[in-house]
Each structure stands twice: as structure tokens, then as C-alpha cells.
Design an enzyme around this catalytic site. Structure first.
Site, PDB file in Angstrom:
ATOM      1  N   HIS A   1       0.760  -1.136   0.032  1.00 42.47           N
ATOM      2  CA  HIS A   1       0.073   0.071  -0.023  1.00 42.47           C
ATOM      3  C   HIS A   1       0.804   1.296   0.086  1.00 42.47           C
ATOM      4  O   HIS A   1       0.679   2.247  -0.718  1.00 42.47           O
ATOM      5  CB  HIS A   1      -0.874   0.065   1.233  1.00 42.47           C
ATOM      6  CG  HIS A   1      -2.080  -0.693   0.784  1.00 42.47           C
ATOM      7  ND1 HIS A   1      -2.139  -2.106   0.755  1.00 42.47           N
ATOM      8  CD2 HIS A   1      -3.411  -0.277   1.045  1.00 42.47           C
ATOM      9  CE1 HIS A   1      -3.464  -2.727   0.707  1.00 42.47           C
ATOM     10  NE2 HIS A   1      -4.231  -1.602   0.866  1.00 42.47           N
TER      11      HIS A   1
ATOM     12  N   HIS B   1       1.124  -3.256   9.289  1.00 44.56           N
ATOM     13  CA  HIS B   1       2.529  -3.304   8.715  1.00 44.56           C
ATOM     14  C   HIS B   1       3.304  -2.972  10.108  1.00 44.56           C
ATOM     15  O   HIS B   1       2.736  -1.815  10.987  1.00 44.56           O
ATOM     16  CB  HIS B   1       2.600  -2.399   7.674  1.00 44.56           C
ATOM     17  CG  HIS B   1       2.316  -3.225   6.245  1.00 44.56           C
ATOM     18  ND1 HIS B   1       2.894  -4.048   5.790  1.00 44.56           N
ATOM     19  CD2 HIS B   1       1.287  -2.952   5.667  1.00 44.56           C
ATOM     20  CE1 HIS B   1       2.575  -4.498   4.734  1.00 44.56           C
ATOM     21  NE2 HIS B   1       1.490  -3.768   4.425  1.00 44.56           N
TER      22      HIS B   1
END
Length: 323
Positions: free
Chosen positions: A210, A264
């Protein structure tokens, strides 16, 4: 009589010179047309015979990586690691939102900007020229985007790092019996709450896809605006900076929410940002083979009035290239 003879001789010389000049011009035009036709056929052969098959193979490999058909490495984990024990609550910026903005957003962005700033003369349609310019810009953008995605997929498959939501998504069998801070190398996901794709994705944290893709998109558009549309002499001096701020904010939101959503680790986002920046630099600086002529060759008057922007994405005074 002598004067009349000289005059007739001069007229004859001019006539002969005019005939030769017309013949040479026809020869040059014929050669130019022949060369253009050859380049077009040559470019089409490379496009459909080489470029498109290679692109399809690359996209197929990315899809196989993403679906787990090509095995991904598992890096292992430490028992009771608090950094991997966050609950999975979904994504603020979902994959569907990310991909739709990555693919459709720049296309609309290029088309509107080119329609506003493109130069056309009396013999050319503004819409046609806008479409041509948009096509070549979007091709450069997609080239860098695919390179970005390929790098991320390969790194994810090689590293196999667990996400912060690893225990919730995967529920590894070895994690139920290990003690203390023991390191577990071999495990199998046993979760019944989530589909197999989420279980496989639980150990694909490094780097952040992303982040890398959104940083690439945001910086590419900001760079494009700087080189194409930025001019302090325009009527609105804040429009372009505000649009650039919007592009960078998009990249920041997509990146930082990966940390706040616990999807993350911070180092995943950092490396993803570096990949995004590197692919932007490659696309707009190094890959100069995407240059395209935005002016008509030989039209000196148009060239004088077309002293607008020559970017690193395209050079308006270069000869047209077909690839």
C-alpha cells in the site's frame, strides 16, 4: 537584344531550379513517409510480438505470487511476541480503494490537465491531441507502477515477514504449544475465522505494498504538475500547490494508516516509501525512452509559440518515436 537574351536565360535557370526543388521536396517527403511507415510497422511488431506477451507473463507471475500458487517463504516467529498479537480490524484504505485510485485517478488527472494546457493549431483537434498526450503519459505511469508492484511482490515472497496481526489471522499450530519466547520456524495456519488468502497474507508484511504504490502515485502526479502546470504567472498561483499537497496527503494517509491499522510494522512502511520514491525517479528521469513529440515537425511558427514546458517525461521538440 542582349538584355532580352540574358533575361530569358535567367528565367530558364529559375524554372529549372524550381523544377529541381519540387522534385527534391517530393523525394524527401516520399522518403519521410516511407520511413514513418516502416517505423510504425516495426513498432507494432515489437509491441504485439514482444512487449504485450512479456507484460502478460509478468502480470501472471504477480497473480500467482499473490494467490499463493508460487510458494512464499515463511520467516518464523517468536512465541508470545506482543508485536504480532494485534487483532485484525480491517483496512482503512482497502485494496479495492487503493487499486481504483491508482488506475483510474491518474488517467482522469492527466486528461484534464492536458486538455487545459495542450497546444493545438488550426489543423488539429484539441481532444485528439489531449488523448495522445494522455496515452503516452499514462503509459509511462503504468510502466513504473508495474515495476513497483513487481519489486514488492518479489520481496514479500522472499522475506515472508509476519504481520502485526499474525496470531489473529493465522493462528499457527506451533504457537499453541510453544513456551516463553521460543523461536518457531515451521508452522501451519489453523484459523477458521479467515479465508486461506488472509492466512497466507499474514506472513507477507515486508515491505508495505500500500505504501510503495501510493507513494509512487502521489509523487508521480506531484512531479507531473510541477513540470507541466506550475507557473507563478498564472491567474491562480495556489491551485497547483494545493493539488500537489492533495497528492502527497493521499500517499501519507495510505502509508500511515497501515501502521495505525496494525497491518504493517513501521519498517515495512519505511522501506515501502523508499521503493515508491525509487520507482518514481526511475519512471520520470531514467526511462527517457517514453519521450513523445507533442508538436508538428517542421512547423517553425508553432515551435516558436510552443515554448511551454519540456518535462523529463516528454520533450516537446523531439522527433516522434514509436515503440
Amino acid at each position: 537584344m542582349l538584355s532580352a537574351s540574358i533575361r530569358s536565360s535567367v528565367l530558364e535557370i529559375k524554372r529549372i531550379a524550381s523544377v529541381h526543388m519540387r522534385k527534391e521536396r517530393r523525394d524527401v517527403e516520399s522518403q519521410s513517409s516511407s520511413k514513418t511507415s516502416f517505423c510504425t510497422r516495426h513498432g507494432l511488431w515489437w509491441t504485439f510480438g514482444i512487449d504485450i506477451p512479456l507484460l502478460l507473463i509478468l502480470l501472471a507471475l504477480i497473480g500467482l505470487f499473490e494467490l499463493g500458487v508460487i510458494p512464499n517463504h515463511k520467516a518464523g516467529f517468536y512465541c508470545n511476541d506482543p508485536a504480532l498479537n494485534f487483532p485484525f480490524n480491517g483496512d482503512t484504505v482497502t485494496t479495492e480503494i487503493l487499486m481504483s485510485t491508482l488506475l483510474a485517478g491518474p488517467l482522469v488527472f492527466f486528461a484534464i490537465t492536458e486538455y487545459i494546457f495542450v497546444y493545438v493549431d488550426y489543423s488539429e483537434s484539441r481532444i485528439r491531441r489531449t488523448c495522445i498526450n494522455t496515452f503516452y503519459l499514462y503509459r509511462t505511469y503504468i510502466y513504473g507502477l508495474i515495476m513497483n508492484l513487481s519489486i514488492v511482490e518479489v520481496m514479500k515472497g522472499i522475506v515472508g515477514s509476519p504481520r502485526p496481526t499474525f496470531f489473529d489471522l493465522c493462528e499457527p499450530d506451533a504457537g499453541k504449544t510453544c513456551n516463553g519466547t521460543e523461536y518457531v520456524k515451521d508452522f501451519k495456519c489453523t484459523s477458521t475465522k479467515y479465508a486461506s488468502w488472509y492466512q497466507m497474507d499474514s506472513y507477507r508484511s515486508f515491505p508495505s505494498g500500500h505504501t510503495s504504490l501510493s507513494v509512487y502515485c502521489g509523487l508521480f502526479l506531484a512531479w507531473y504538475l510541477q513540470r507541466r502546470a506550475f507557473n507563478w504567472s498564472h491567474r491562480s498561483i495556489f491551485m497547483v500547490p494545493m493539488l500537489q499537497l492533495l497528492c502527497i496527503s493521499y500517499a501519507a494517509v495510505c502509508s500511515l494508516t497501515r501502521i495505525t491499522d496494525h497491518r504493517h510494522h513501521w519498517w515495512d512502511v519505511l522501506v515501502g516509501s523508499i521503493i515508491g520514491l525509487a520507482t518514481v525517479l526511475y519512471a520520470v528521469i531514467i526511462s527517457s525512452n517514453f519521450s513523445y513529440d507533442h508538436s508538428k515537425i517542421g512547423d517553425l511558427k508553432s515551435q516558436e509559440s510552443r515554448q511551454t514546458v519540456r518535462t523529463l517525461l516528454y520533450d516537446e521538440r523531439r522527433p516522434a518515436t514509436v515503440s
